[in-house]
Write an enzyme that holds these catalytic residues in place. Structure first.
Site, PDB file in Angstrom:
ATOM      1  N   CYS A  19       0.904  -1.374   0.127  1.00 55.15           N
ATOM      2  CA  CYS A  19      -0.046   0.105  -0.019  1.00 55.15           C
ATOM      3  C   CYS A  19       0.811   1.317  -0.104  1.00 55.15           C
ATOM      4  CB  CYS A  19      -0.820  -0.156   1.173  1.00 55.15           C
ATOM      5  SG  CYS A  19      -0.022   0.058   2.803  1.00 55.15           S
ATOM      6  N   GLN A  20       2.128   1.184   0.104  1.00 64.61           N
ATOM      7  CA  GLN A  20       3.009   2.398   0.301  1.00 64.61           C
ATOM      8  C   GLN A  20       2.546   3.616  -0.719  1.00 64.61           C
ATOM      9  OE1 GLN A  20       4.024  -0.876   0.483  1.00 64.61           O
ATOM     10  NE2 GLN A  20       5.444  -1.060   2.076  1.00 64.61           N
TER      11      GLN A  20
END
Length: 357
Positions: free
Chosen positions: A88-89
């Site tokens: 998800c970064q």
């Protein structure tokens, strides 16, 4: 028809891409889905994924994965599921806040596009993914949803506040489930605010340990060491308080600047009677967020974080207790999809199958 009877009569087989240590997989298994394999680039996830879930771990980058490699595991079961919770970064609030006004496309965004290509090639009966809320506004996500609908999937996605669904953690996630010729519906919240699970509900039964120590009977119940300065800081911290409560001499130089006053969540203790803050990959560091134990003078332990991520208390993350790297285990736990979210999407899929019976 009961859930048990439906599961016995209808085989639902799944493959978990970006499987990590197996949070999503464990949840889907709990819901009655047969997860047979998981793919991930982190070889350190192999032991926890296979040991706890009796599924095969394949170390491979999803961006170079061929559809046939997945099809081999899905076989010809009556119902198939492809799960793809990409890292998800690129979509996190922090990442987007540090980018320029018109950022270049992050290559990690292509992982969702790779997942889309695999879905288009395999066309499984069900598709699920989970990510940070910020993804909903991105073109890559909107294109993914359009593609699913073009393939004739029923699609439901929702921004979920995890305490509303029984997780003792203030995590917010974007959850998507899609069904081919099956209407899927993510259910409304199961918990009112007065029913939220708390930190006390989840971890208060664990034995006390000191910073840098571990429980012999459960080596995962261990916490990081504290410097003398940080020990004094946590001793001066109240549950739910901030570093503004400390004596002036304990405050970090960066916090004395006007810009530092916005970071009130660091060096904080959790409160017993509330859900925890979001468990990140750096929860083992007291100074990295509100990760201080409500009473004991230390950061929460690896086991406590795993429980707050809703892993079972007997979930194992390493094979050799004498060789534990706190950092990489903390990363596995923080990166995991909470098991309860896995159960949620698993039940959505099982309910959709049951509706056809």
């Amino acid at each position: 028809m009961s859930l048990e009877k439906a599961i016995n009569n209808n085989s639902i087989r799944a493959v978990d891409l970006f499987c990590g240590a197996g949070g999503l997989t464990r949840g889907m298994i709990n819901a009655g889905i047969d997860v047979v394999a998981g793919f991930d680039v982190d070889f350190q996830c192999k032991f926890p994924f296979e040991f706890n879930n009796r599924a095969k771990f394949i170390e491979k980058d999803v961006s170079v994965l061929e559809p046939g490699e997945i099809r081999t595991h899905l076989g010809h079961e009556q119902y198939t599921v492809l799960a793809g919770c990409a890292p998800c970064q690129p979509f996190s609030t922090y990442s987007r806040s540090t980018q320029k006004k018109k950022p270049e496309r992050d290559k990690r965004w292509d992982l969702l596009t790779s997942f889309e290509h695999l879905v288009s090639s395999l066309v499984p009966d069900f598709v699920t993914m989970e990510n940070v809320p910020g993804l909903e506004d991105q073109k890559v996500f909107k294109d993914f949803v359009k593609r699913l609908k073009k393939l004739h999937y029923f699609v439901d996605y929702k921004l979920i506040y995890c305490p509303d669904y029984g997780l003792a953690q203030t995590r917010k996630r974007l959850v998507l489930v899609a069904g081919l010729n099956h209407k899927v519906v993510i259910p409304p919240p199961s918990h009112k605010k007065s029913q939220y699970k708390t930190v006390k509900d989840v971890i208060s039964h664990l034995p006390s340990i000191k910073a840098g120590e571990f429980l012999t009977s459960d080596p995962l119940h261990r916490s990081s060491k504290l410097s003398e300065q940080n020990l004094r800081r946590i001793q001066a911290s109240a549950p739910g308080g901030t570093w503004l409560d400390w004596p002036e001499e304990l405050r970090a130089e960066c916090h004395k600047k006007s810009s530092g006053e916005t970071y009130l969540g660091v060096y904080g203790r959790m409160k017993w009677d509330e859900p925890s803050s979001t468990i990140t990959t750096q929860f083992n560091g007291y100074g990295n967020g509100r990760f201080g134990h409500p009473e004991q003078d230390r950061a929460i332990s690896l086991r406590e974080a795993a429980l707050l991520q809703s892993f079972p208390e007997n979930y194992q993350f390493f094979s050799d207790p004498s060789n534990i790297g706190l950092g990489h285990i903390a990363r596995m736990i923080g990166n995991a999809v909470p098991v309860l979210l896995g159960e949620l999407v698993g039940k959505v899929i099982v309910d959709a199958v049951n509706s056809d019976i």
